[in-house]
Design a protein around this motif. Structure first.
Motif, PDB file in Angstrom:
ATOM      1  N   LEU A  40     -41.395  79.605  59.669  1.00 26.34           N
ATOM      2  CA  LEU A  40     -42.112  79.412  60.919  1.00 26.34           C
ATOM      3  C   LEU A  40     -43.080  80.578  61.048  1.00 26.34           C
ATOM      4  O   LEU A  40     -42.696  81.732  60.862  1.00 26.34           O
ATOM      5  N   THR A  41     -44.338  80.287  61.377  1.00 22.04           N
ATOM      6  CA  THR A  41     -45.353  81.324  61.493  1.00 22.04           C
ATOM      7  C   THR A  41     -46.210  81.084  62.735  1.00 22.04           C
ATOM      8  O   THR A  41     -46.523  79.930  63.059  1.00 22.04           O
ATOM      9  N   VAL A  42     -46.552  82.139  63.438  1.00 22.86           N
ATOM     10  CA  VAL A  42     -47.396  82.005  64.626  1.00 22.86           C
ATOM     11  C   VAL A  42     -48.848  82.227  64.245  1.00 22.86           C
ATOM     12  O   VAL A  42     -49.164  82.964  63.314  1.00 22.86           O
ATOM     13  N   THR A  43     -49.735  81.550  64.963  1.00 21.96           N
ATOM     14  CA  THR A  43     -51.179  81.700  64.737  1.00 21.96           C
ATOM     15  C   THR A  43     -51.883  82.256  65.966  1.00 21.96           C
ATOM     16  O   THR A  43     -53.105  82.369  65.970  1.00 21.96           O
ATOM     17  N   ASP A  44     -51.110  82.609  66.981  1.00 29.18           N
ATOM     18  CA  ASP A  44     -51.671  83.154  68.226  1.00 29.18           C
ATOM     19  C   ASP A  44     -50.852  84.373  68.637  1.00 29.18           C
ATOM     20  O   ASP A  44     -49.741  84.245  69.143  1.00 29.18           O
ATOM     21  N   ASN A  45     -51.405  85.554  68.422  1.00 29.45           N
ATOM     22  CA  ASN A  45     -50.688  86.783  68.720  1.00 29.45           C
ATOM     23  C   ASN A  45     -50.627  87.113  70.210  1.00 29.45           C
ATOM     24  O   ASN A  45     -49.913  88.037  70.610  1.00 29.45           O
ATOM     25  N   SER A  46     -51.375  86.364  71.028  1.00 30.47           N
ATOM     26  CA  SER A  46     -51.400  86.673  72.448  1.00 30.47           C
ATOM     27  C   SER A  46     -50.184  86.125  73.188  1.00 30.47           C
ATOM     28  O   SER A  46     -49.948  86.479  74.343  1.00 30.47           O
ATOM     29  N   GLN A  47     -49.403  85.265  72.529  1.00 33.04           N
ATOM     30  CA  GLN A  47     -48.243  84.668  73.193  1.00 33.04           C
ATOM     31  C   GLN A  47     -47.017  85.572  73.086  1.00 33.04           C
ATOM     32  O   GLN A  47     -47.063  86.653  72.492  1.00 33.04           O
ATOM     33  N   ALA A  48     -45.932  85.119  73.672  1.00 35.28           N
ATOM     34  CA  ALA A  48     -44.711  85.916  73.717  1.00 35.28           C
ATOM     35  C   ALA A  48     -44.174  86.201  72.327  1.00 35.28           C
ATOM     36  O   ALA A  48     -44.386  85.441  71.367  1.00 35.28           O
ATOM     37  N   GLY A  49     -43.490  87.315  72.209  1.00 30.71           N
ATOM     38  CA  GLY A  49     -42.821  87.696  70.969  1.00 30.71           C
ATOM     39  C   GLY A  49     -41.393  88.096  71.259  1.00 30.71           C
ATOM     40  O   GLY A  49     -40.788  87.651  72.233  1.00 30.71           O
ATOM     41  N   GLY A  50     -40.855  88.961  70.413  1.00 25.09           N
ATOM     42  CA  GLY A  50     -39.512  89.482  70.638  1.00 25.09           C
ATOM     43  C   GLY A  50     -38.388  88.520  70.349  1.00 25.09           C
ATOM     44  O   GLY A  50     -37.245  88.766  70.744  1.00 25.09           O
ATOM     45  N   ALA A  51     -38.669  87.412  69.650  1.00 25.75           N
ATOM     46  CA  ALA A  51     -37.620  86.439  69.349  1.00 25.75           C
ATOM     47  C   ALA A  51     -36.730  86.944  68.225  1.00 25.75           C
ATOM     48  O   ALA A  51     -37.165  87.682  67.334  1.00 25.75           O
ATOM     49  N   SER A  52     -35.470  86.538  68.261  1.00 27.17           N
ATOM     50  CA  SER A  52     -34.520  86.897  67.203  1.00 27.17           C
ATOM     51  C   SER A  52     -34.016  85.636  66.505  1.00 27.17           C
ATOM     52  O   SER A  52     -33.980  84.559  67.092  1.00 27.17           O
ATOM     53  N   TRP A  53     -33.657  85.805  65.247  1.00 25.42           N
ATOM     54  CA  TRP A  53     -33.186  84.691  64.414  1.00 25.42           C
ATOM     55  C   TRP A  53     -31.785  84.983  63.907  1.00 25.42           C
ATOM     56  O   TRP A  53     -31.468  86.122  63.528  1.00 25.42           O
ATOM     57  N   GLY A  54     -30.952  83.963  63.855  1.00 24.44           N
ATOM     58  CA  GLY A  54     -29.608  84.104  63.306  1.00 24.44           C
ATOM     59  C   GLY A  54     -29.662  84.580  61.867  1.00 24.44           C
ATOM     60  O   GLY A  54     -30.415  84.042  61.044  1.00 24.44           O
ATOM     61  N   LEU A  55     -28.858  85.582  61.537  1.00 24.15           N
ATOM     62  CA  LEU A  55     -28.913  86.221  60.214  1.00 24.15           C
ATOM     63  C   LEU A  55     -27.526  86.561  59.702  1.00 24.15           C
ATOM     64  O   LEU A  55     -26.647  86.982  60.465  1.00 24.15           O
ATOM     65  N   ILE A  56     -27.368  86.403  58.393  1.00 24.15           N
ATOM     66  CA  ILE A  56     -26.170  86.844  57.681  1.00 24.15           C
ATOM     67  C   ILE A  56     -26.555  88.124  56.948  1.00 24.15           C
ATOM     68  O   ILE A  56     -27.416  88.105  56.076  1.00 24.15           O
ATOM     69  N   TRP A  57     -25.923  89.221  57.292  1.00 26.20           N
ATOM     70  CA  TRP A  57     -26.301  90.512  56.730  1.00 26.20           C
ATOM     71  C   TRP A  57     -25.638  90.749  55.374  1.00 26.20           C
ATOM     72  O   TRP A  57     -25.069  91.808  55.100  1.00 26.20           O
ATOM     73  N   ALA A  58     -25.706  89.762  54.526  1.00 24.27           N
ATOM     74  CA  ALA A  58     -25.152  89.855  53.179  1.00 24.27           C
ATOM     75  C   ALA A  58     -25.602  88.618  52.419  1.00 24.27           C
ATOM     76  O   ALA A  58     -26.179  87.691  52.998  1.00 24.27           O
ATOM     77  N   ASP A  59     -25.343  88.597  51.132  1.00 18.90           N
ATOM     78  CA  ASP A  59     -25.627  87.411  50.330  1.00 18.90           C
ATOM     79  C   ASP A  59     -24.754  86.265  50.836  1.00 18.90           C
ATOM     80  O   ASP A  59     -23.539  86.408  50.974  1.00 18.90           O
ATOM     81  N   SER A  60     -25.376  85.116  51.099  1.00 17.33           N
ATOM     82  CA  SER A  60     -24.602  83.980  51.629  1.00 17.33           C
ATOM     83  C   SER A  60     -23.680  83.367  50.594  1.00 17.33           C
ATOM     84  O   SER A  60     -22.682  82.725  50.938  1.00 17.33           O
ATOM     85  N   ASN A  61     -24.022  83.532  49.301  1.00 11.88           N
ATOM     86  CA  ASN A  61     -23.271  82.906  48.206  1.00 11.88           C
ATOM     87  C   ASN A  61     -23.211  81.388  48.332  1.00 11.88           C
ATOM     88  O   ASN A  61     -22.267  80.747  47.861  1.00 11.88           O
ATOM     89  N   VAL A  62     -24.217  80.815  49.005  1.00 10.80           N
ATOM     90  CA  VAL A  62     -24.325  79.363  49.128  1.00 10.80           C
ATOM     91  C   VAL A  62     -25.245  78.854  48.033  1.00 10.80           C
ATOM     92  O   VAL A  62     -26.340  79.399  47.823  1.00 10.80           O
ATOM     93  N   ALA A  63     -24.824  77.823  47.320  1.00  8.88           N
ATOM     94  CA  ALA A  63     -25.607  77.283  46.210  1.00  8.88           C
ATOM     95  C   ALA A  63     -27.023  76.928  46.651  1.00  8.88           C
ATOM     96  O   ALA A  63     -27.213  76.311  47.708  1.00  8.88           O
ATOM     97  N   ASN A  64     -27.995  77.357  45.877  1.00 14.09           N
ATOM     98  CA  ASN A  64     -29.423  77.067  46.056  1.00 14.09           C
ATOM     99  C   ASN A  64     -30.075  77.842  47.197  1.00 14.09           C
ATOM    100  O   ASN A  64     -31.290  77.723  47.412  1.00 14.09           O
TER     101      ASN A  64
END
Length: 228
Positions: free
Chosen positions: A136-160
């Protein structure tokens, strides 16, 4: 006698040709079961945040049906482009994306808390086993920011599954496939899913097989009566 055998064979062919069911072979990349439901990476969006977040992957099938990220926009609506590109270099490297966008669609991202954001890719044709990035990429920097995304802080070890990647491209789409990306600098994966299919195979429907059996049985009865 030959005519009856030919009749039975014809009935079988006709029934099968009209009674085939297409069965798709599905595959999925799903890191969500590995995620703790709260760990996240920030900040994404406009207003000085990182413009592009994504995940690299190996295509688990020949068709990408959809993908889902988990995003918290803190109650703001962020307009973005959902895209898929081929990826160059290592899945955990800096790319860049390569070639034109294989898929691109406008999306409105909203979430109070880490909410699933699903993008339907309309049965996007990919090459199974090749490297890609969904983003996902934004093309308008004037809009809101500060969003966070769910993350696994390690290798997921999920195939592919590959790695989380990001790019401070300042809403400039032309940089996505022309310059090395900033991330990753962590060994992690986004909480996400991607659904694939590998086309379809033909399987006879039960009703059609029953018709074949009845046709052959009928031909046999007719044959016995004629012989008697």
């Amino acid at each position: 006698m030959f005519g009856l055998k030919k009749l039975g064979a014809s009935i079988a062919v006709v029934c099968l040709s009209f009674g085939m069911t297409q069965v798709a072979h599905a595959a999925v990349i799903n890191t969500v079961p590995v995620w703790d439901g709260s760990s996240s990476l920030s900040s994404w969006g406009g207003s000085g945040s990182t413009s592009t977040y994504g995940e690299t992957f190996l295509a688990a099938g020949s068709t990408l049906n959809d993908f889902t990220f988990y995003v918290n926009t803190n109650g703001n609506t962020i307009s973005a482009l959902a895209q898929v590109y081929a990826w160059s270099g290592a899945l955990g490297g800096h790319g860049p994306a390569t070639g034109p966008a294989l898929f691109s669609s406008n999306v409105s991202v909203f979430g109070n808390g880490l909410q699933p954001i699903t993008v339907n890719t309309g049965n996007l044709a990919l090459t199974a086993g090749n490297e890609y990035v969904a983003l996902l990429t934004v093309t308008d920097n004037s809009q809101a920011g500060g969003a966070s995304w769910g993350l696994i802080w390690a290798d997921s070890n999920v195939a592919n599954d590959g790695k989380v990647v990001w790019f401070n491209n300042n809403a400039n789409l032309s940089l996505l496939n022309s310059q090395a990306w900033d991330g990753p600098w962590i060994n992690g994966s986004l909480a996400w899913t991607a659904n694939f299919s590998n086309g379809a195979s033909h399987v006879p429907e039960p009703g059609s097989m029953a018709l074949v059996g009845l046709g052959i049985l009928g031909a046999g009865i007719f044959r016995r009566k004629k012989t008697a």
